[in-house]
Design an enzyme around this catalytic site. Sequence first.
Site, short mmCIF file in Angstrom:
data_model
loop_
_atom_site.label_atom_id
_atom_site.label_comp_id
_atom_site.label_asym_id
_atom_site.label_seq_id
_atom_site.Cartn_x
_atom_site.Cartn_y
_atom_site.Cartn_z
N CYS A 273 27.66 -19.54 -41.99
CA CYS A 273 28.74 -19.70 -42.94
C CYS A 273 28.59 -20.09 -44.11
O CYS A 273 29.27 -19.24 -44.94
CB CYS A 273 29.70 -20.74 -42.29
SG CYS A 273 30.23 -20.31 -40.47
C1 UGA Z 1 30.46 -25.17 -41.62
C2 UGA Z 1 31.25 -26.09 -42.11
O1 UGA Z 1 30.84 -27.39 -42.13
C3 UGA Z 1 32.60 -26.15 -41.21
O2 UGA Z 1 33.76 -26.86 -41.73
C4 UGA Z 1 33.20 -24.22 -41.20
O3 UGA Z 1 34.33 -24.28 -40.37
C5 UGA Z 1 32.17 -23.71 -40.85
O4 UGA Z 1 30.98 -23.87 -41.81
C6 UGA Z 1 32.51 -22.20 -40.73
O5 UGA Z 1 32.87 -21.70 -42.03
O6 UGA Z 1 32.73 -21.70 -39.67
P1 UGA Z 1 28.50 -25.08 -39.70
O7 UGA Z 1 28.10 -23.76 -40.50
O8 UGA Z 1 28.69 -24.96 -38.16
O9 UGA Z 1 29.90 -25.47 -40.48
O10 UGA Z 1 27.30 -26.36 -40.15
P2 UGA Z 1 27.31 -27.53 -40.82
O11 UGA Z 1 27.50 -28.67 -39.85
O12 UGA Z 1 28.64 -27.45 -42.01
O13 UGA Z 1 25.98 -27.34 -41.42
C7 UGA Z 1 25.42 -26.38 -42.28
C8 UGA Z 1 24.21 -26.66 -42.91
O14 UGA Z 1 23.97 -27.59 -43.90
C9 UGA Z 1 23.06 -26.83 -41.94
O15 UGA Z 1 22.32 -25.80 -42.32
C10 UGA Z 1 22.86 -28.44 -42.14
O16 UGA Z 1 21.40 -28.72 -41.69
C11 UGA Z 1 22.91 -28.18 -43.60
N1 UGA Z 1 23.39 -29.85 -44.07
C12 UGA Z 1 24.48 -30.52 -43.84
C13 UGA Z 1 22.48 -30.38 -44.92
O17 UGA Z 1 21.37 -29.83 -45.59
N2 UGA Z 1 22.91 -31.55 -45.41
C14 UGA Z 1 24.00 -32.35 -45.03
O18 UGA Z 1 24.13 -33.58 -45.46
C15 UGA Z 1 24.75 -31.92 -44.03
#
Ligand code: UGA
Length: 437
Positions: A273
Site C-alpha cells: 500500500c
Molecule cells: C497500511 C496502512 O497502515 C493502513 O491503514 C491501510 O489501510 C493500508 O496500508 C492499505 O492502504 O491497504 P499496511 O501496509 O498493512 O497498512 O501496513 P502498516 O502496518 O501500515 O506498515 C507499513 C510499513 O511501514 C511496514 O513496512 C512497516 O514495517 C513500516 N513501519 C510502520 C515503519 O517502518 N515504522 C513504523 O513506525 C510503522
Amino acid sequence: MYLSVIGSGYVGTTIAVCFAELGHDVVNVDIDQETVETLNGGEAPIHEDGLADLVAEHAGPNGTGRLRATTDYEAILETEATFLCLPTPQRDDGSIDLSIMRAGAASLGETLAAKDDRHTVIVKSTVIPRSTTDTIAPTVADAAGKTIGADLGVGMNPEFLREGSAVRDFLNPDKVVLGADDEQTRDVMAAVFEPLVERAGNPAVVETDTKTAEMIKYANNGFLATKISLINDIGNVCKEFGIDAYEVADAIGLDDRIGEQFLRSGLGWGGSCFPKDTNAIIAAAKAEGYDPTMLEAAVEVNEHQPKRLLELLDAHVDVAGKRVAVLGLAFKPGTDDVRNSRAVPVIERLAARGAEIVAYDPVAMENMRALDPDADIAYADSAADALDRANACVVVTDWDAFATLDEEFERMAEQVVVDGRRVVEPRRGMTYEGLTW
Ligand code: UGA
C-alpha cells in the site's frame, strides 16, 4: 441486507467475512475457483488473525450460511449493494493502473443490465480522486444501460485496515468514510455500516462526496508514510550524533499533536500500500501540474534507508565471499507478504557485493522464493541456523523472536550485526548506537 463483494484479496475477503459477522448476508464473487472453493469449504483463503474462526462460523457446511462464494457474477443480481475490492496496482511510471477495476466494473455492469431495481456500487479499492465518477461509475452505467443517480448509485468507501490485523481493524475503525454524490446512495451506505458503527461504539462517520473520500485514503497513507520517513530522516541525524532515535521518538510522541504511533525508525516502509499509493498520488498530482515536494521526499528517504544499512555494514566488514544472515523477509511482522519488502533491496545490494546470503523468516520464505526463484539465497530452518558460521547479520523485519538471539549472535564467526528495526537492542542499529560495540 444482502451484499455482494467482488474480489477476495486481503480487503475483499476480510470485509465479506466481517459483514457476515455483523449480520448481513454476503456473497463473495471472485474469478479464482480455488479461492471460492476454499471459502465455501469453511476455510480462510488468506492468513489473517481471527479470520479463520469467522469464516468457519459463517461459511461452509457448518456455518450460519450468511457467507458464500461464487465465480458467477449472476449472484450479484439478488443483492442490494456491491463492494468493488479489486487490485489497483502501479504502472512502471508509478501511476495507478485501473485496468482491473475497469474490467470488473464492466462485468458488473453487464450483469446489472438484467436488474430492474436500483443497485448501489461501492468502490472500496484505493483509487485516485475522480476515478469513481470519471471512470468506474460510467463503465458500470454504460454496460448496465443504467443512469447514475437514478437506477444506479455509485459511492466510495475507503478502507484503513492493516495487513496482519485486518479483522480487528475493520471491526474497530476510528472512522468510517462514506463518499457519495447523491443522498440515496449515501443512505444505502449508511445502512450497510449501521451494525458496524453500533458494534464499534459509534466511531466518527464522515459523510462526504466521492472524490474527497478517495483523497482521504491517499492523505491517510501519505501522511503515515511521510511520518515514518520523517522519523527515519531524524533517526539518521541522531545516528550521526550518537543519539538513540528511539529515545527521541518516545519523547516527541508524548506530544498529542505528534502521537506515539508510526515513529519506529529504521529500514523504512514496504508492503502493498504505502509504496504504491504514494507513487500513485505523486504521479496524479504531477499530471495535474503540481509537484508534491513532501511526498516525493518521503519516497526518497525510504529508498535511501536500505543503502544506509549497507553502508553501516560496509564500515565493519567487507561482505564479499562472506556469509551474511538476513533475518526477516516479510514487509512487517505478522504477515507472510513480501511485496515491496525492504528485504528485496537489501538482498540485491548484498548480492551485488558478492555476499553468500542465508535468509530466515518464520513465515515468508515460500513467498520470497516465489517472488525471485533465481535469487542466490540459501533458506535456513531457523534464525539460529542462519546465524551459524555467519560473518555478519542484518535484521530486516521486527519479528519478536529476533529479540532473544543473544547466544546465537555470540556464536557467529564474526559478530557484526546491523539491526534495521531495533529488535536486538545491544547491537549496532541503523538509527541508534549499540551498547556493546
Ligand atoms: C497500511 C496502512 O497502515 C493502513 O491503514 C491501510 O489501510 C493500508 O496500508 C492499505 O492502504 O491497504 P499496511 O501496509 O498493512 O497498512 O501496513 P502498516 O502496518 O501500515 O506498515 C507499513 C510499513 O511501514 C511496514 O513496512 C512497516 O514495517 C513500516 N513501519 C510502520 C515503519 O517502518 N515504522 C513504523 O513506525 C510503522
